[in-house]
Design a protein around this motif. Structure first.
Motif, PDB file in Angstrom:
ATOM      1  N   LEU A 110      55.906   1.932 168.030  1.00  0.00           N
ATOM      2  CA  LEU A 110      56.882   1.663 166.993  1.00  0.00           C
ATOM      3  C   LEU A 110      56.614   0.309 166.348  1.00  0.00           C
ATOM      4  O   LEU A 110      55.929  -0.549 166.919  1.00  0.00           O
ATOM      5  N   ASP A 111      57.182   0.128 165.179  1.00  0.00           N
ATOM      6  CA  ASP A 111      56.895  -1.064 164.390  1.00  0.00           C
ATOM      7  C   ASP A 111      57.821  -2.237 164.693  1.00  0.00           C
ATOM      8  O   ASP A 111      57.632  -3.316 164.178  1.00  0.00           O
ATOM      9  N   SER A 112      58.858  -2.037 165.458  1.00  0.00           N
ATOM     10  CA  SER A 112      59.838  -3.109 165.646  1.00  0.00           C
ATOM     11  C   SER A 112      60.333  -3.124 167.078  1.00  0.00           C
ATOM     12  O   SER A 112      59.910  -2.337 167.925  1.00  0.00           O
ATOM     13  N   LEU A 113      61.303  -4.032 167.320  1.00  0.00           N
ATOM     14  CA  LEU A 113      61.861  -4.172 168.665  1.00  0.00           C
ATOM     15  C   LEU A 113      62.847  -3.067 169.005  1.00  0.00           C
ATOM     16  O   LEU A 113      63.548  -3.155 170.007  1.00  0.00           O
ATOM     17  N   THR A 114      62.930  -2.043 168.168  1.00  0.00           N
ATOM     18  CA  THR A 114      63.780  -0.903 168.503  1.00  0.00           C
ATOM     19  C   THR A 114      63.195  -0.085 169.644  1.00  0.00           C
ATOM     20  O   THR A 114      63.860   0.806 170.168  1.00  0.00           O
ATOM     21  N   ALA A 115      61.950  -0.355 170.001  1.00  0.00           N
ATOM     22  CA  ALA A 115      61.321   0.368 171.116  1.00  0.00           C
ATOM     23  C   ALA A 115      62.028   0.037 172.421  1.00  0.00           C
ATOM     24  O   ALA A 115      62.383  -1.117 172.684  1.00  0.00           O
ATOM     25  N   GLU A 116      62.252   1.053 173.208  1.00  0.00           N
ATOM     26  CA  GLU A 116      62.890   0.863 174.510  1.00  0.00           C
ATOM     27  C   GLU A 116      61.913   0.195 175.470  1.00  0.00           C
ATOM     28  O   GLU A 116      60.763   0.623 175.598  1.00  0.00           O
ATOM     29  N   PRO A 117      62.341  -0.901 176.147  1.00  0.00           N
ATOM     30  CA  PRO A 117      61.412  -1.565 177.072  1.00  0.00           C
ATOM     31  C   PRO A 117      61.135  -0.711 178.303  1.00  0.00           C
ATOM     32  O   PRO A 117      61.843   0.259 178.592  1.00  0.00           O
ATOM     33  N   HIS A 118      60.120  -1.105 179.028  1.00  0.00           N
ATOM     34  CA  HIS A 118      59.698  -0.391 180.228  1.00  0.00           C
ATOM     35  C   HIS A 118      60.252  -1.075 181.474  1.00  0.00           C
ATOM     36  O   HIS A 118      60.461  -2.296 181.497  1.00  0.00           O
ATOM     37  N   ASN A 119      60.478  -0.278 182.504  1.00  0.00           N
ATOM     38  CA  ASN A 119      60.794  -0.858 183.808  1.00  0.00           C
ATOM     39  C   ASN A 119      59.568  -1.587 184.344  1.00  0.00           C
ATOM     40  O   ASN A 119      58.438  -1.263 183.996  1.00  0.00           O
ATOM     41  N   VAL A 120      59.817  -2.547 185.189  1.00  0.00           N
ATOM     42  CA  VAL A 120      58.716  -3.334 185.738  1.00  0.00           C
ATOM     43  C   VAL A 120      57.846  -2.437 186.615  1.00  0.00           C
ATOM     44  O   VAL A 120      58.323  -1.786 187.535  1.00  0.00           O
ATOM     45  N   SER A 121      56.564  -2.381 186.314  1.00  0.00           N
ATOM     46  CA  SER A 121      55.596  -1.614 187.095  1.00  0.00           C
ATOM     47  C   SER A 121      54.272  -2.350 187.020  1.00  0.00           C
ATOM     48  O   SER A 121      54.228  -3.532 186.705  1.00  0.00           O
TER      49      SER A 121
END
Length: 308
Positions: A110-121
């Motif tokens: 995605l182009d912006s911070l609307t992307a859902e972050p990932h869990n720490v792995s």
């Protein structure tokens, strides 16, 4: 917004209390002090707390991630998030164009911070990428205090030319008059190998992985062998000169063939055990034993026995 600090104060009588303060700024250092009240009124102020800066509690920058090719259109991002982080953003760019955020829900860039972050792995696989593009990645780790600084940028990875290299020339070793062993070393990260054998300079034939016999390449029911160090080939012919080559396969496809092995000619069964039959060899051995015994007897006749 969404960040805060917590101050805890021990009250007289062993009681405790806490208060969460929200909507603070991460550009300011905070301190606190308390005053208690009872039926007689307010008491004196407590000493001031130690200074607290919220920006000092965001995760530090991660180390640069590592990109690893998985197939012709997918790659793996390997990274190590700081211990204090609870989620990470993975940023990808192709051919040094704009950075995109990898959405953890859809796997899309995605182009912006609307992307859902990932869990720490420790890793993430991206699929459906265009081939022949050069990719880079960086990581941003976050926790309850906010997002930390960006990691250094990874080394570039191009999703092309990741076929396995050619194996070394195999070695042929005779096992019997009609079988031989093909010894070889496959490149790392290979999933299958293919063994092709030529007889007297003729057409190359594939070694079937189920029967270990030679067959026409197109007709081989299973000519993709699991990676190992050797392969036995049976149902061969004595007096024929054999040579072999080996090819290796990984997720990207088949690599180039190995150099051709040195030739091997299988000896016939008679050449291996000798031209005479077993009974003839037994008779010859018995005659040899008798000759030796007679020779010893003749030698004792000419020995001079000295008196004591």
């Amino acid at each position: 917004a969404g960040v805060g600090g917590r101050c805890v104060h021990k009250l007289p009588g062993g009681q405790s209390a806490e208060c969460v303060v929200k909507h603070l700024s991460d550009h300011v250092s905070y301190e606190a002090k308390l005053v208690a009240r009872n039926a007689f009124g307010w008491g004196s102020f407590s000493p001031s707390s130690a200074l607290l800066s919220l920006k000092d509690h965001v995760p530090p920058a991660s180390c640069a991630p590592i990109l690893e090719a998985v197939s012709h259109d997918s790659m793996r991002v390997l990274f190590a998030a700081p211990l204090c982080s609870t989620q990470v953003h993975i940023l990808i760019r192709a051919d040094r164009h704009a950075w995109h955020y990898l959405d953890s829900r859809t796997g899309q860039l995605l182009d912006s911070l609307t992307a859902e972050p990932h869990n720490v792995s420790t890793e993430c696989v991206l699929e459906g990428l265009p081939e022949a593009a050069s990719y880079e990645a960086k990581i941003i780790a976050g926790n309850a205090f906010g997002w930390g600084k960006e990691s250094p940028i990874s080394a570039q990875l191009t999703l092309t030319n990741h076929l396995p290299p050619a194996p070394g020339a195999p070695i042929l070793e005779a096992l019997s008059h009609d079988s031989m062993c093909v010894l070889f070393v496959a490149p790392p990260r290979c999933t299958h190998v293919q063994i092709l054998v030529g007889a007297d300079g003729g057409e190359l034939l594939a070694v079937d992985a189920q029967t270990n016999t030679l067959t026409v390449l197109q007709a081989a029911s299973n000519h993709h062998h699991q990676v190992s160090e050797k392969c036995t080939v049976t149902d061969l012919s004595a007096g024929v000169q054999y040579n072999a080559i080996v090819l290796a396969k990984n997720a990207f496809g088949w690599g180039p063939p190995s150099p051709t092995s040195k030739p091997l000619i299988l000896k016939s069964e008679a050449e291996i055990v000798g031209t005479s039959s077993r009974s003839d060899r037994d008779i010859a051995l018995r005659k040899r034993a008798v000759d030796l015994d007679n020779g010893d007897a003749r030698e004792t006749q000419y020995m001079k026995i000295e008196p004591l």
